[in-house]
Design a protein around this motif. Structure first.
Motif, PDB file in Angstrom:
ATOM      1  N   GLU A  51     -11.013  -6.167  66.578  1.00  0.00           N
ATOM      2  CA  GLU A  51     -12.433  -6.033  66.242  1.00  0.00           C
ATOM      3  C   GLU A  51     -12.574  -5.436  64.837  1.00  0.00           C
ATOM      4  O   GLU A  51     -12.328  -4.248  64.643  1.00  0.00           O
ATOM      5  N   THR A  54     -18.270  -3.362  64.603  1.00  0.00           N
ATOM      6  CA  THR A  54     -19.329  -3.611  65.582  1.00  0.00           C
ATOM      7  C   THR A  54     -20.662  -3.887  64.892  1.00  0.00           C
ATOM      8  O   THR A  54     -21.657  -4.173  65.554  1.00  0.00           O
ATOM      9  N   ARG A  72     -20.581   3.322  72.449  1.00  0.00           N
ATOM     10  CA  ARG A  72     -19.488   3.682  71.544  1.00  0.00           C
ATOM     11  C   ARG A  72     -19.969   3.594  70.092  1.00  0.00           C
ATOM     12  O   ARG A  72     -20.926   2.877  69.786  1.00  0.00           O
ATOM     13  N   PHE A 100     -14.363  -9.469  67.899  1.00  0.00           N
ATOM     14  CA  PHE A 100     -14.706  -9.042  69.259  1.00  0.00           C
ATOM     15  C   PHE A 100     -16.229  -8.923  69.313  1.00  0.00           C
ATOM     16  O   PHE A 100     -16.925  -9.839  69.688  1.00  0.00           O
ATOM     17  N   GLN A 101     -16.736  -7.778  68.870  1.00  0.00           N
ATOM     18  CA  GLN A 101     -18.185  -7.640  68.696  1.00  0.00           C
ATOM     19  C   GLN A 101     -18.465  -7.512  67.200  1.00  0.00           C
ATOM     20  O   GLN A 101     -17.591  -7.204  66.418  1.00  0.00           O
ATOM     21  N   THR A 277     -10.272  -2.399  69.711  1.00  0.00           N
ATOM     22  CA  THR A 277     -11.546  -2.150  69.038  1.00  0.00           C
ATOM     23  C   THR A 277     -11.313  -1.606  67.627  1.00  0.00           C
ATOM     24  O   THR A 277     -10.200  -1.215  67.271  1.00  0.00           O
ATOM     25  N   TRP A 278     -12.381  -1.547  66.866  1.00  0.00           N
ATOM     26  CA  TRP A 278     -12.273  -1.147  65.458  1.00  0.00           C
ATOM     27  C   TRP A 278     -11.648   0.238  65.290  1.00  0.00           C
ATOM     28  O   TRP A 278     -10.988   0.515  64.293  1.00  0.00           O
ATOM     29  N   CYS A 286     -12.294  -9.365  76.651  1.00  0.00           N
ATOM     30  CA  CYS A 286     -13.542  -9.507  75.910  1.00  0.00           C
ATOM     31  C   CYS A 286     -14.782  -9.231  76.748  1.00  0.00           C
ATOM     32  O   CYS A 286     -15.894  -9.146  76.204  1.00  0.00           O
ATOM     33  N   LYS A 289     -17.194  -5.108  76.698  1.00  0.00           N
ATOM     34  CA  LYS A 289     -17.800  -5.019  75.373  1.00  0.00           C
ATOM     35  C   LYS A 289     -18.069  -3.588  74.904  1.00  0.00           C
ATOM     36  O   LYS A 289     -18.098  -3.302  73.719  1.00  0.00           O
ATOM     37  N   ASP A 290     -18.286  -2.682  75.856  1.00  0.00           N
ATOM     38  CA  ASP A 290     -18.581  -1.300  75.477  1.00  0.00           C
ATOM     39  C   ASP A 290     -17.369  -0.386  75.638  1.00  0.00           C
ATOM     40  O   ASP A 290     -17.495   0.831  75.602  1.00  0.00           O
ATOM     41  N   ALA A 291     -16.184  -0.985  75.809  1.00  0.00           N
ATOM     42  CA  ALA A 291     -14.926  -0.232  75.926  1.00  0.00           C
ATOM     43  C   ALA A 291     -14.993   0.829  77.024  1.00  0.00           C
ATOM     44  O   ALA A 291     -14.572   1.966  76.840  1.00  0.00           O
ATOM     45  N   LYS A 294     -10.993   1.847  78.921  1.00  0.00           N
ATOM     46  CA  LYS A 294     -10.033   2.133  77.861  1.00  0.00           C
ATOM     47  C   LYS A 294      -8.659   2.405  78.457  1.00  0.00           C
ATOM     48  O   LYS A 294      -8.491   3.303  79.282  1.00  0.00           O
TER      49      LYS A 294
END
Length: 340
Positions: A51, A54, A72, A100-101, A277-278, A286, A289-291, A294
């Motif tokens: 990612e 976001t 996040r 990703f997002q 994620t970033w 995928c 989306k909001d992790a 984890k």
């Protein structure tokens, strides 16, 4: 030669003996786990989604980036973290999805990061809303070695397009597409393989044939018709298509909607891929989306350690035991064919 066939040959050209052996190990451990109901894993991921950010310029109604609904934080992926992960996985990693997002072209080092993976022989792909494909960036895209470019185009007229791509400008997307096609010709490059992704929803379903014609006129390589994920689908939605084969949902006798697929207690994604994620969080797929799920942190440990670690193993075990109990899986299409 068929453009899809050429893209397939390009992907296969990235397969090395180590990557082939890794794929065999993953397949073996996946089927062994399905049969024995015990989560084992003998390889490293074939594919990873990174990612870049976001952040996004649009406000699409079924997208957390568009809705600004993340719990996040928003940010940009660090180059150091990205390169360290690529270096660790390059020998066995076949496919890198740089998305990703968010909108990947907003990352200030987008081209450098793509090129870094491309130079290691990894098949690279990204997905964009197409608003940043200026003439200069289109040329850099082709020069970066990007193998696949998915351009979201959910309407062939501005009035239809903007019903889902809120804040978007269709003409910018078309101009950006022309720029990419032009520079592929100028630089005599067969890549990136350009795909128009058409998210089929009720407002645009009458334009399916139109987008196919438009893609042919512009020199786009492929059109992908994608079904839409709707978050609150039970009571219906103005976005659910009326054409059944393009909908993930079906209407029950009581008038409420349910997802079409039957839940199965396994998931191929948990064995062959994951998302980073970033900010370095490793999440299962995928749909997270909001992790929320984890499974590790690339800032704290190596990928190999967390991929083989207890948390990942326990999560795979929960899938095999009862996937339907995992919240993010309830709106997933794993185990059913809904693409057209």
């Amino acid at each position: 030669m068929n453009k899809n066939f050429k893209d397939g040959l390009n992907l296969m050209s990235k397969v090395t003996p180590k990557r082939a052996l890794n794929a065999i190990q993953i397949l073996g451990s996946y089927f062994y786990s399905k049969i024995t109901k015990r989560p084992v894993h003998w390889g490293m991921p074939l594919a990873i989604s990174f990612e870049p950010t976001t952040s996004c310029n649009l406000r699409c109604p079924e997208c957390p980036s568009g809705l600004r609904s993340f719990t996040r934080p928003t940010g940009m992926m660090e180059e150091k973290l990205y390169k360290r992960t690529i270096d660790e996985l390059a020998d066995t990693l076949l496919y890198l999805i740089f998305y990703f997002q968010g909108e990947p072209y907003l990352h200030p080092k987008f081209f450098e990061l793509v090129k870094y993976a491309s130079q290691k022989g990894i098949y690279t792909a990204t997905s964009t809303n197409g608003h940043y494909l200026t003439d200069e960036k289109a040329r850099k895209t082709v020069e970066s070695g990007l193998d696949r470019l998915i351009i979201s185009i959910d309407g062939t007229t501005q009035d239809v397009y903007q019903q889902y791509r809120i804040g978007g400008n269709l003409e910018k997307v078309l101009e950006g597409t022309r720029n990419i096609v032009k520079w592929k010709k100028e630089l005599k490059s067969s890549t990136p393989h350009v795909i128009f992704q058409f998210l089929v929803v009720k407002p645009n379903e009458h334009q399916i044939e139109d987008v196919k014609r438009l893609a042919e006129e512009l020199g786009v390589d492929e059109v992908g018709l994608k079904t839409a994920q709707i978050y609150d689908y039970e009571d219906g939605s103005e976005l659910i298509p009326t054409i059944d084969k393009y909908s993930r949902y079906k209407k029950a006798e009581d008038g409420r909607f349910a997802i079409k697929n039957k839940f199965v207690d396994h998931c191929w994604k948990m064995w062959h891929s994951c998302v980073i994620t970033w900010d370095g969080a490793v999440v299962p797929c995928c749909f997270d989306k909001d992790a929320e799920y984890k499974l590790g942190d690339m800032k704290q440990e190596t990928f190999t350690k967390l991929w083989k670690g207890k948390k990942y193993t326990d999560f795979r075990a929960s899938l095999i035991r009862s996937r339907s109990e995992i919240e993010m899986c309830k709106n997933c299409t794993e185990g059913t064919e809904v693409w057209a």
